[in-house]
Design a protein around this motif. Structure first.
Motif, PDB file in Angstrom:
ATOM      1  N   UNK A   1       6.033  10.853  -2.291  1.00  0.00           N
ATOM      2  CA  UNK A   1       7.241  10.568  -1.648  1.00  0.00           C
ATOM      3  C   UNK A   1       7.336  10.395  -0.347  1.00  0.00           C
ATOM      4  N   UNK A   2       6.309  10.976   0.591  1.00  0.00           N
ATOM      5  CA  UNK A   2       6.244  10.485   1.918  1.00  0.00           C
ATOM      6  C   UNK A   2       5.930   9.040   1.940  1.00  0.00           C
ATOM      7  N   UNK A   3       4.910   8.500   1.264  1.00  0.00           N
ATOM      8  CA  UNK A   3       4.465   7.238   1.309  1.00  0.00           C
ATOM      9  C   UNK A   3       5.515   6.066   0.888  1.00  0.00           C
ATOM     10  N   UNK A   4       6.382   6.839  -0.232  1.00  0.00           N
ATOM     11  CA  UNK A   4       7.553   5.693  -0.777  1.00  0.00           C
ATOM     12  C   UNK A   4       8.480   5.827   0.382  1.00  0.00           C
ATOM     13  N   UNK A   5       8.761   6.880   1.189  1.00  0.00           N
ATOM     14  CA  UNK A   5       9.824   6.787   2.135  1.00  0.00           C
ATOM     15  C   UNK A   5       9.177   5.715   3.189  1.00  0.00           C
TER      16      UNK A   5
ATOM     17  N   UNK B   1       0.771  -1.151  -0.073  1.00  0.00           N
ATOM     18  CA  UNK B   1       0.021  -0.023  -0.073  1.00  0.00           C
ATOM     19  C   UNK B   1       0.697   1.136   0.004  1.00  0.00           C
ATOM     20  N   UNK B   2       1.940   1.285   0.756  1.00  0.00           N
ATOM     21  CA  UNK B   2       2.823   2.284   0.875  1.00  0.00           C
ATOM     22  C   UNK B   2       3.649   2.488  -0.306  1.00  0.00           C
ATOM     23  N   UNK B   3       4.257   1.633  -0.981  1.00  0.00           N
ATOM     24  CA  UNK B   3       5.049   1.897  -2.343  1.00  0.00           C
ATOM     25  C   UNK B   3       4.115   1.728  -3.583  1.00  0.00           C
ATOM     26  N   UNK B   4       2.896   1.252  -3.612  1.00  0.00           N
ATOM     27  CA  UNK B   4       2.213   1.359  -4.742  1.00  0.00           C
ATOM     28  C   UNK B   4       1.474   2.475  -4.724  1.00  0.00           C
ATOM     29  N   UNK B   5       0.815   2.994  -3.336  1.00  0.00           N
ATOM     30  CA  UNK B   5       0.102   4.158  -3.242  1.00  0.00           C
ATOM     31  C   UNK B   5       0.961   5.437  -3.292  1.00  0.00           C
ATOM     32  N   UNK B   6       2.285   5.132  -3.012  1.00  0.00           N
ATOM     33  CA  UNK B   6       3.213   6.431  -3.235  1.00  0.00           C
ATOM     34  C   UNK B   6       3.493   6.753  -4.598  1.00  0.00           C
ATOM     35  N   UNK B   7       3.761   5.524  -5.327  1.00  0.00           N
ATOM     36  CA  UNK B   7       3.992   5.690  -6.871  1.00  0.00           C
ATOM     37  C   UNK B   7       2.847   6.237  -7.390  1.00  0.00           C
ATOM     38  N   UNK B   8       1.698   5.791  -7.155  1.00  0.00           N
ATOM     39  CA  UNK B   8       0.435   6.299  -7.948  1.00  0.00           C
ATOM     40  C   UNK B   8       0.214   7.859  -7.652  1.00  0.00           C
ATOM     41  N   UNK B   9       0.364   8.052  -6.430  1.00  0.00           N
ATOM     42  CA  UNK B   9       0.475   9.487  -6.072  1.00  0.00           C
ATOM     43  C   UNK B   9       1.314  10.460  -6.866  1.00  0.00           C
TER      44      UNK B   9
END
Length: 110
Positions: free
Chosen positions: A41-45, A15-23
């Protein structure tokens, strides 16, 4: 209990990586703005930190297994969020990846 914890961490990481990339995608490609990109970027971190909580101590094993979760999770995200319609080959590929996750992470070891 350890397997359940590991699976939940993989789901959270997805959720964090895919959601971050989607954002980031939405912010840049769909012109939604810098706040969307910053949230991505925050979600990817956050994704980077979630992986450190996996019970297995081997970075390579965790990331290799997560790759399979990422493949299946990306298709699921596309279905739920972007109304993407996978074909049978997408489903088969995701299933193969998830079998790989189970083998890499949960096969009996000495």
């Amino acid at each position: 209990m350890t397997v359940i914890r590991s699976l939940l961490l993989f789901a959270l990481a997805a959720v964090a990586e895919i959601g971050g990339a989607w954002l980031v995608w939405q912010g840049w490609r769909e012109h939604r703005g810098v706040l969307w990109i910053a949230a991505g970027v925050v979600a990817l971190g956050a994704y980077g930190f979630v992986a450190t909580f996996q019970p297995d101590p081997n970075f390579g094993r965790i990331l290799a297994a997560y790759g399979g979760v990422f493949v299946a999770g990306s298709l699921a995200w596309g279905m739920l969020v972007d109304k993407f319609r996978p074909d049978r080959w997408d489903y088969l590929g995701a299933a193969v990846c998830l079998v790989g996750v189970v083998i890499i992470m949960y096969a009996p070891r000495r």
